[in-house]
Structures are given as structure tokens and as C-alpha cells.
Scaffold this motif. Sequence first.
Motif, PDB file in Angstrom:
ATOM      1  N   ARG A 209      -3.149 -24.727  15.162  1.00  0.00           N
ATOM      2  CA  ARG A 209      -3.806 -23.436  14.905  1.00  0.00           C
ATOM      3  C   ARG A 209      -3.090 -22.757  13.743  1.00  0.00           C
ATOM      4  N   THR A 210      -3.859 -22.196  12.834  1.00  0.00           N
ATOM      5  CA  THR A 210      -3.318 -21.460  11.694  1.00  0.00           C
ATOM      6  C   THR A 210      -4.114 -20.180  11.528  1.00  0.00           C
ATOM      7  N   ALA A 211      -3.427 -19.102  11.212  1.00  0.00           N
ATOM      8  CA  ALA A 211      -4.111 -17.839  10.904  1.00  0.00           C
ATOM      9  C   ALA A 211      -3.311 -17.093   9.843  1.00  0.00           C
ATOM     10  N   THR A 212      -4.042 -16.432   8.954  1.00  0.00           N
ATOM     11  CA  THR A 212      -3.434 -15.552   7.956  1.00  0.00           C
ATOM     12  C   THR A 212      -4.101 -14.188   8.073  1.00  0.00           C
ATOM     13  N   ALA A 213      -3.283 -13.162   8.144  1.00  0.00           N
ATOM     14  CA  ALA A 213      -3.768 -11.784   8.212  1.00  0.00           C
ATOM     15  C   ALA A 213      -3.091 -10.978   7.110  1.00  0.00           C
ATOM     16  N   ALA A 214      -3.683  -9.838   6.792  1.00  0.00           N
ATOM     17  CA  ALA A 214      -3.137  -8.994   5.734  1.00  0.00           C
ATOM     18  C   ALA A 214      -3.177  -7.531   6.135  1.00  0.00           C
ATOM     19  N   ALA A 215      -2.339  -6.752   5.468  1.00  0.00           N
ATOM     20  CA  ALA A 215      -2.330  -5.297   5.596  1.00  0.00           C
ATOM     21  C   ALA A 215      -1.982  -4.733   4.227  1.00  0.00           C
ATOM     22  N   GLU A 216      -2.485  -3.554   3.919  1.00  0.00           N
ATOM     23  CA  GLU A 216      -2.198  -2.916   2.640  1.00  0.00           C
ATOM     24  C   GLU A 216      -1.343  -1.677   2.845  1.00  0.00           C
ATOM     25  N   VAL A 217      -0.349  -1.523   1.978  1.00  0.00           N
ATOM     26  CA  VAL A 217       0.511  -0.345   1.985  1.00  0.00           C
ATOM     27  C   VAL A 217       0.312   0.349   0.641  1.00  0.00           C
ATOM     28  N   HIS A 218      -0.238   1.561   0.683  1.00  0.00           N
ATOM     29  CA  HIS A 218      -0.509   2.336  -0.531  1.00  0.00           C
ATOM     30  C   HIS A 218       0.601   3.362  -0.723  1.00  0.00           C
ATOM     31  N   MET A 219       1.057   3.485  -1.973  1.00  0.00           N
ATOM     32  CA  MET A 219       2.181   4.383  -2.260  1.00  0.00           C
ATOM     33  C   MET A 219       2.103   4.866  -3.707  1.00  0.00           C
ATOM     34  N   SER A 220       2.957   5.809  -4.018  1.00  0.00           N
ATOM     35  CA  SER A 220       3.010   6.327  -5.386  1.00  0.00           C
ATOM     36  C   SER A 220       3.612   5.271  -6.318  1.00  0.00           C
ATOM     37  N   ASP A 221       3.316   5.431  -7.607  1.00  0.00           N
ATOM     38  CA  ASP A 221       3.902   4.532  -8.615  1.00  0.00           C
ATOM     39  C   ASP A 221       5.424   4.590  -8.564  1.00  0.00           C
ATOM     40  N   LYS A 222       5.951   5.782  -8.310  1.00  0.00           N
ATOM     41  CA  LYS A 222       7.400   5.985  -8.286  1.00  0.00           C
ATOM     42  C   LYS A 222       8.044   5.165  -7.174  1.00  0.00           C
ATOM     43  N   VAL A 223       7.457   5.190  -5.998  1.00  0.00           N
ATOM     44  CA  VAL A 223       8.026   4.440  -4.869  1.00  0.00           C
ATOM     45  C   VAL A 223       7.888   2.938  -5.100  1.00  0.00           C
ATOM     46  N   LEU A 224       6.732   2.502  -5.596  1.00  0.00           N
ATOM     47  CA  LEU A 224       6.553   1.077  -5.862  1.00  0.00           C
ATOM     48  C   LEU A 224       7.569   0.598  -6.904  1.00  0.00           C
TER      49      LEU A 224
ATOM     50  N   GLY B  80      -1.190   0.759  -7.045  1.00  0.00           N
ATOM     51  CA  GLY B  80      -0.186   1.452  -6.242  1.00  0.00           C
ATOM     52  C   GLY B  80      -0.126   0.943  -4.810  1.00  0.00           C
ATOM     53  N   LYS B  81      -0.105  -0.384  -4.672  1.00  0.00           N
ATOM     54  CA  LYS B  81      -0.099  -0.931  -3.320  1.00  0.00           C
ATOM     55  C   LYS B  81       0.678  -2.235  -3.249  1.00  0.00           C
ATOM     56  N   ILE B  82       1.073  -2.542  -2.040  1.00  0.00           N
ATOM     57  CA  ILE B  82       1.633  -3.843  -1.707  1.00  0.00           C
ATOM     58  C   ILE B  82       0.739  -4.420  -0.625  1.00  0.00           C
ATOM     59  N   GLU B  83       0.247  -5.645  -0.843  1.00  0.00           N
ATOM     60  CA  GLU B  83      -0.492  -6.332   0.213  1.00  0.00           C
ATOM     61  C   GLU B  83       0.483  -7.259   0.922  1.00  0.00           C
ATOM     62  N   VAL B  84       0.537  -7.118   2.230  1.00  0.00           N
ATOM     63  CA  VAL B  84       1.367  -7.968   3.081  1.00  0.00           C
ATOM     64  C   VAL B  84       0.461  -9.062   3.623  1.00  0.00           C
ATOM     65  N   GLN B  85       0.905 -10.307   3.563  1.00  0.00           N
ATOM     66  CA  GLN B  85       0.177 -11.406   4.194  1.00  0.00           C
ATOM     67  C   GLN B  85       1.115 -12.140   5.134  1.00  0.00           C
ATOM     68  N   CYS B  86       0.625 -12.393   6.332  1.00  0.00           N
ATOM     69  CA  CYS B  86       1.401 -13.099   7.341  1.00  0.00           C
ATOM     70  C   CYS B  86       0.604 -14.326   7.782  1.00  0.00           C
TER      71      CYS B  86
END
Length: 160
Positions: free
Chosen positions: A25-40, A94-100
Motif C-alpha cells: 500500500r502506498t499513499a501520498t498526501a499534501a498540505a499547504e502552509v501559507h506565510m509572508s515573504d519575510k517568514v518564507l 508565499g507557501k510551502i507544500e508539504v508532501q508525505c
Amino acid sequence: MNFNHFDDHGNAIMVDVSGKQETLRTATAAAEVHMSDKVLAAIQNSAIAKGDVLGVARLAGIMAAKRTPDLIPLSHPLSLHSVAVEFEQDSAAGKIEVQCTVRAFERTGVEMEAMTGAAVAALTIYDMCKGSDKSISIGDIRLLYKEGGKSGVYRREVGQ
């Protein structure tokens, strides 16, 4: 619609998977983290006061995937063979996409483990950066891909 997490009396139950065939079994999921340019930019330059944001978030996501049955009441304890957490940084958005991505040779799927890993990694990014910007938001937690078992392959369409 048939709800298989309830018995004939409406009580919540864990689905009996003992009769199912073990498959990879394999699965990939994602989530997005939105932030200011300064924090990124601070994350990219290793300038967040709490330290290595993505390194800690990666470990948190891996740990969370392994602890899914402790967090999601009716999920099965599984013997996970692989958990990988990756990050795609998009400065323009202005985001980071997390993939697991999670893999196991089991009788039931690993979608919840992948989604839990992505969500907790995203929460960890927020936790490590909230001192710099409390307006960071997390969203669009979703399954991208799964395979194994009777239902076959699922791949989320772009824009879906």
C-alpha cells in the motif's frame, strides 16, 4: 451509502480487515502552509529563532504518521515500512507544500497515515514560525495518490 464503521445498532466499530489480502500500500498526501515573504525567506535562510524549521517538521511528520492510530480513533495500527516527508517552497505564492508518502505491506490502506503526517508537519512549521508571524495559515490537506488493495490506483487530478 453504506457506512462500514458502524455496527447494526449504530455503534462505532473498527472495520475487521483480518480476511483481506496483504498487499503493498502506498499513499501520498499534501498540505499547504501559507506565510509572508519575510517568514518564507527566514526559513530559507535558516534565520528562524527556533532552528531548522523543515528538519524538525520532517521528523514531526514521520512521527505523526507512525502514531496515526493514537490520533484517529478507528484507524488500524499498521507496520509502516517507509515514511517520507518532502517540502516544495514557492516564494511567488508565499507557501510551502508539504508532501508525505507512506508505504506498508498491509491489509488496509495508508491514506490516513499520509494525511496525518502532512498535517502535523504543516502544524510544526506553524509552531516554529508563529513567533515571527501569527497570520500563517494551513490549508488544502488532501490525498494526492494511493495504490494497493481492491480499489486500485487513485491519482488526484490537477486542480481538483
